[in-house]
Structure formats: structure tokens, C-alpha cells
Design a protein around this motif. Structure first.
Motif, mmCIF file in Angstrom:
data_model
loop_
_atom_site.group_PDB
_atom_site.id
_atom_site.type_symbol
_atom_site.label_atom_id
_atom_site.label_comp_id
_atom_site.label_asym_id
_atom_site.label_seq_id
_atom_site.Cartn_x
_atom_site.Cartn_y
_atom_site.Cartn_z
ATOM 1 N N UNK A 174 -117.860 88.139 70.228
ATOM 2 C CA UNK A 174 -118.507 86.864 70.532
ATOM 3 C C UNK A 174 -119.651 87.059 71.516
ATOM 4 N N UNK A 175 -119.465 87.978 72.468
ATOM 5 C CA UNK A 175 -120.467 88.180 73.523
ATOM 6 C C UNK A 175 -121.595 89.109 73.094
ATOM 7 N N UNK A 176 -121.515 89.659 71.927
ATOM 8 C CA UNK A 176 -122.437 90.729 71.534
ATOM 9 C C UNK A 176 -123.796 90.190 71.099
ATOM 10 N N UNK A 235 -128.773 86.853 62.769
ATOM 11 C CA UNK A 235 -129.347 85.547 63.073
ATOM 12 C C UNK A 235 -128.212 84.642 63.547
ATOM 13 N N UNK A 236 -128.167 84.423 64.873
ATOM 14 C CA UNK A 236 -127.034 83.727 65.481
ATOM 15 C C UNK A 236 -126.233 84.631 66.394
ATOM 16 N N UNK A 237 -126.606 85.892 66.492
ATOM 17 C CA UNK A 237 -125.984 86.938 67.318
ATOM 18 C C UNK A 237 -124.473 87.010 67.091
ATOM 19 N N UNK A 238 -123.729 87.477 68.098
ATOM 20 C CA UNK A 238 -122.306 87.726 67.922
ATOM 21 C C UNK A 238 -121.498 86.558 67.400
ATOM 22 N N UNK A 239 -121.701 85.331 67.927
ATOM 23 C CA UNK A 239 -120.916 84.204 67.399
ATOM 24 C C UNK A 239 -121.068 83.999 65.897
ATOM 25 N N UNK A 240 -122.235 84.311 65.357
ATOM 26 C CA UNK A 240 -122.442 84.142 63.919
ATOM 27 C C UNK A 240 -121.726 85.217 63.113
ATOM 28 N N UNK A 241 -121.454 86.373 63.731
ATOM 29 C CA UNK A 241 -120.648 87.396 63.055
ATOM 30 C C UNK A 241 -119.181 86.983 63.038
ATOM 31 N N UNK A 242 -118.733 86.436 64.152
ATOM 32 C CA UNK A 242 -117.329 86.038 64.266
ATOM 33 C C UNK A 242 -117.005 84.833 63.370
#
Length: 552
Positions: free
Chosen positions: A46-48, A144-151
Motif C-alpha cells: 500500500x505504501x509503495x 497509475x495509482x501507485x501502490x494502492x492501485x496494485x493492492x
């Protein structure tokens, strides 16, 4: 407690979410355990910054980057430097991961709605020639959206499975032991921790209010690494890197403490490559910290001059963004726990990014208007300017004398000689307009700007640092920032945890950082970057699918 489940997953970070989602898709009933509160779902991911290693992507091709599976595998192996008998499985995992990154990875992520910023970053450039470590071409794709978008898509899949009754999400449950019956891992035991509202990332209570025991046909450990536990980092610090720094910043929350490595060893699993770790050399103290000792990594372009604590310029190719491990070794052997960037406002505006989803609101919030400010604003990105203004590690001055005075004021004794620094910077400045310069950093900057992505938004046009028009002058004190565990639980290509004799420990699997992202260390000694989130995705997917198939 009801333990009517086929599989228990320990740890609700990215690898745990992916494994759980795959298990649910395979028709398995899952208990997903997490010692932290529910808002922490997704863990460190999330923090990434959301960087992902992709090979021969459309984004690369649009920027004129020619990449291939063969080139990426060659880079990986040269960077990993596998040289131990126990590297058999890490090497196999590395080969499988690079094939994934060059093939199915991007379409699979796109099918989950994950997109990418169009400019591909060039991390770990190496600089050692075609057979040395590092990325031959840019491969760092920012989500696009950084870590939260991966999670998000994997959290959604897990919550949908929970709504169907296939997944039980259980928080504030800390696993203290694995249950082993007849040499088979068949469950977990541990403590129930008191609930309470805690902001994501801040230390949560360790007050025990109960105990629990759960059983299942298989357990998957996805509990993360050791970066939040400085005692364990120092205990495993390799002699080849010199003495561990007296002071380090922490790049992960306090719960990333490595407990499950020891717990799994006690149950019969094998940990290999303990001494392989990935700690950054561009750490700065967070002026608005979330967890204890919170540090942020500067993601630098190549133009800042890098000096050790005594004002010696770092040798080629230890330029910003080129070789994390080589720079770490060089700096620790100086006997000091910090170093310095010297730069200008023109450089910080163009070349400084900060790692972390919270430090990139434009990318994290998918705010195109805010993103454009990086290009058109005369100042740097707002989070960078905030560090420059409030950060304990920054000095800003209109002239070099005042800059050095400010730098010396930040340390326990004044170690920098202004005459020596002026000599170094002046010598470098003379080479900016020399078309035949032999200054290796100037040559590296010019080479970087031949890549369209760097020239557009990442690398400043070469200029004299002492040119008042480029000012003010800026110095940043850098410390070692703990981050990733490159070794871990030894696993085969199904994610099964192996015993000391190399045979699988029945019932036990592992994925993510606790498994060295696969095999007990698929990165070897070094990372090419963008491979940690990807390693969680890949190993979590493999373990989830393997367990689902094994229990069919």
C-alpha cells in the motif's frame, strides 16, 4: 473458533491477498490471518511507489526502448550473482519470474484494471559495462495509482470471496507457532491482540486478550521480511559490506519484524541467504513520520554530486540511481553512517522523486492536473519542496560557503572542508561545456538524456552547480534506509517450503518477501528494482494456484 477451512494464509499483505484470491477462485475455503487492524490490508504494498519490472512492454516500445526476454534474463543473472549451492531454487525462480515479466504479467495485471504511467523509469543503471550488474534498458513501470492501485483489485477479489463465504478475514490474530502433526503442518496457534483504532502504519497494541488455534490442510506463510527489526538486520548483516551503520532509518512499519521466519524454522522449514538484504543509501528522515524511525527514499536522477561524510566524491559508477548495493558497500566501509548529495534547485525540480504512495499524490490520486505541475512548475513537486523546507536533512543556501556551514551544523562535528568541496565542484563544473570530457558522471548524464523518457521529465540539462541562475544550492544528508529481505524460506517452484534435506515440508507453503520473493532469494545479491511488488504478485499467485490444485 470455527476452523472449517481448507487453507490458512498467514499475513494479509499483497502476496497473501493474491494467494487467497487464487485459492478462492480454485474453490478452496480460506482463513486469512493478519495481526494488524483491518485498515492495514495490503501491508507494505500500500505504501509503495507502485514500480513494476516489465520486459518489452508497449510503454517501452513507444519510447524507443528495445528490450527482450533474453536481454532481461542476462541482466538479471549478472545482477543476481548466484554463487552458492543453495541458489539452485532461487535461480529457477529467477528464470520463471523473468519469463513472467516478459510474457503474461502485463496482460494479467491489465485484466485486473491496473494501468501504467507512460514514461518508463530507468532504475539500477549499473554502469559496469555490458556484462556487469544493472538494467541495460529502462524497465521500471510506475502503476497509475501507485501502490494502492496494485493492492485494490486483489483486495476486491478477497472481499468478494468473503461475501460468498469462501474467505474468513480475521484481524488482530498473531501467529506464534505452526502446528505439526506427524511431520505435517496442519495449522497455527497464537495470540488474539486487543482491538483499537490505529492509523494505518502506526504501531498497534501488542496486549494479548486471548489465544487461538486453527487447523487446515495447508498453511501459506506470507508474513513479509525483517526491515522493521534493526536488531535482526544487524544480526544478519554481511561482513562483505563492512560494519552495519550505527544509525539507520526504517523504510517499513514496525510489524515487519521477521518473526515468522524463526517460527517456520522451528517447524522444520529452511531459511537460506540470510545475509542478502536490500537497503537503500538515499534515505532521509520523514519530517511527518508514520512509523518509528520513518525514512523516505529519494529516487534520484543522475546529476547530484555524491560525497561521503568527509567530502570525498564517490567514484564511478557510484552515481545516483546506478548501483544501490555497490554504493552501500562503499559508504559503510568509510566508517560513517551518512553521506551527502550536493545539487541545485534546477536538479531537485527535475530529478527528485520520493518513494511511497503518500509522497506522490498526483500519481496516487490519478490527478493529471497535479501531475502536470511537475513539468511546468518552477519549484519541485510539493512533497519534495515540503522536505526541503521542513526536513531535518536538507540545507539550502545561496552560496557554497553557507551551504557547507549548514552541512557541518547537521553533524556531530564539522567534517567538511569548504575549500575541498569547492575544488571538487569547480572541477566538475568545468567539464559541463567540454564536449570531450572524461568526467564519468557528466558522460552518464548525457547518455541518460539520449533516452526520451529521461530527457522529457527525469534528467536535468547538464549545468554548472555554482551557476547562480540554477540555484539556490541544496545539500541533502543521506542515511541507510532498511527495506527488503532478499533471502528467506527456501521454496520449490510450487511454493512448497523445503526442509534442510531439500524435501518439501508437507502442508507448508510460502510466498512474498518471507520466501525471498521465491525460492529463498530469487534476486540473488542485487535487485533490478520494480521486482518486489512483482515478486509478491508472482509468488502469491503460484502458491495459491499450487495449493488449490494440490487439494483438488
Amino acid at each position: 473458533m470455527n476452523d472449517a477451512a481448507d487453507v490458512i494464509v498467514v499475513g494479509a499483505g499483497l502476496a497473501g491477498l493474491v494467494a487467497t484470491a487464487e485459492l478462492a477462485d480454485g474453490g478452496r475455503r480460506v482463513i486469512l490471518l493478519e495481526q494488524e487492524p483491518e485498515p492495514w490490508l495490503g501491508g507494505q504494498a500500500y505504501w509503495s511507489f507502485g514500480g513494476l519490472f516489465l520486459v518489452n512492454s508497449p510503454e517501452q516500445r513507444r519510447l524507443g526502448v528495445r528490450d527482450s526476454h533474453e536481454l532481461a534474463l542476462r541482466d538479471w543473472m549478472a545482477t543476481a550473482g548466484f554463487d552458492r549451492e543453495e541458489d539452485q531454487w532461487p535461480r529457477k525462480w529467477a528464470e520463471a519470474y523473468v519469463a513472467f515479466a516478459a510474457g503474461e504479467k502485463r496482460p494479467w495485471l491489465r485484466s485486473h484494471g491496473i494501468g501504467f504511467f507512460p514514461v518508463v523509469g530507468w532504475a539500477e543503471r549499473g554502469g559496469y559495462g555490458p556484462t556487469g550488474p544493472g538494467n541495460s534498458v529502462p524497465r521500471f513501470h510506475v502503476t497509475w495509482g501507485t501502490g494502492p492501485a496494485v493492492v485494490a483489485p486483489f483486495e476486491r477479489r478477497v472481499r468478494e470471496a468473503a461475501a460468498r463465504g469462501q474467505v474468513s478475514l480475521i484481524f488482530r490474530h498473531r501467529v506464534d507457532a505452526l502446528s505439526v502433526t506427524g511431520s505435517v503442518v496442519d495449522g497455527v496457534r497464537g495470540a488474539v491482540l486487543e482491538p483499537g483504532p490505529v492509523e494505518r502504519g502506526r504501531p498497534s497494541s501488542r496486549v494479548q486478550v486471548g489465544e487461538f488455534e486453527l487447523h487446515a490442510q495447508a498453511v501459506i506463510v506470507t508474513s513479509g521480511g525483517i526491515g522493521g527489526n534493526h536488531d535482526l538486520v544487524r544480526q544478519n548483516w554481511p561482513a562483505r559490506l563492512g560494519e552495519p551503520p550505527a544509525r539507520m532509518l526504517t523504510g517499513v512499519p514496525a510489524h515487519v519484524d521477521g518473526r515468522m521466519l524463526g517460527i517456520t524454522e522451528t517447524a522444520g522449514g529452511t531459511v537460506i541467504n540470510r545475509d542478502r538484504m536490500w537497503h537503500y543509501v538515499e534515505g532521509i528522515q520523514d519530517w511527518n513520520p508514520i512509523w518509528p524511525g520513518h525514512g523516505i527514499r529519494i529516487l534520484p536522477g543522475p546529476s547530484s554530486m555524491w560525497f561521503d561524510a568527509l567530502g570525498n566524491r564517490l567514484p564511478a559508477p557510484l552515481f545516483p540511481g546506478f548501483d544501490t548495493l555497490g554504493t552501500l558497500e562503499h559508504l559503510t566501509k568509510t566508517g560513517f553512517d551518512y553521506s551527502w548529495f550536493a545539487l541545485t534547485q534546477r536538479i531537485i525540480k527535475r530529478e527528485f522523486a520520493l518513494s511511497g504512495s503518500e509522497q506522490n499524490p498526483d500519481l496516487t490520486n490519478k490527478d493529471i492536473g497535479l501531475l502536470l505541475q511537475r513539468v511546468i512548475s518552477k519549484s519541485g513537486p510539493a512533497p519534495v519542496e515540503a522536505f526541503k523546507e521542513h526536513g531535518a536533512d536538507f540545507v539550502v543556501a545561496s552560496n557554497l560557503t553557507d551551504l557547507v556551514q549548514g552541512m557541518n551544523a547537521l553533524t556531530d562535528e564539522p567534517r567538511l572542508d569548504p575549500v575541498k568541496l569547492e575544488r571538487e565542484i569547480t572541477a566538475r563544473d568545468r567539464e559541463v561545456d567540454n564536449g570531450l570530457t572524461q568526467d564519468q558522471q557528466i558522460l552518464a548524464i548525457r547518455a541518460a538524456r539520449r533516452y526520451l523518457g529521461d530527457r522529457l521529465i527525469r534528467v536535468a540539462k547538464p549545468h554548472r552547480l555554482l551557476d547562480p541562475a540554477a540555484g539556490p544550492l541544496i545539500a541533502a544528508r543521506l542515511r541507510i534506509l532498511t527495506r527488503k529481505t532478499l533471502g528467506g524460506l527456501q521454496t520449490d517452484l510450487s511454493g512448497r517450503v523445503l526442509r534442510a534435506d531439500g524435501t518439501p515440508l508437507p502442508g507448508l507453503y510460502a510466498a512474498g518477501e518471507v520466501a525471498g520473493f521465491g525460492g529463498g532469494g530469487m534476486h540473488g545479491y542485487r535487485s533490478l528494482e520494480g521486482t518486489f511488488l512483482g515478486g509478491c504478485l508472482f509468488s502469491g499467485r503460484i502458491a495459491g494456484r499450487a495449493v488449490a490444485a494440490a487439494l483438488a
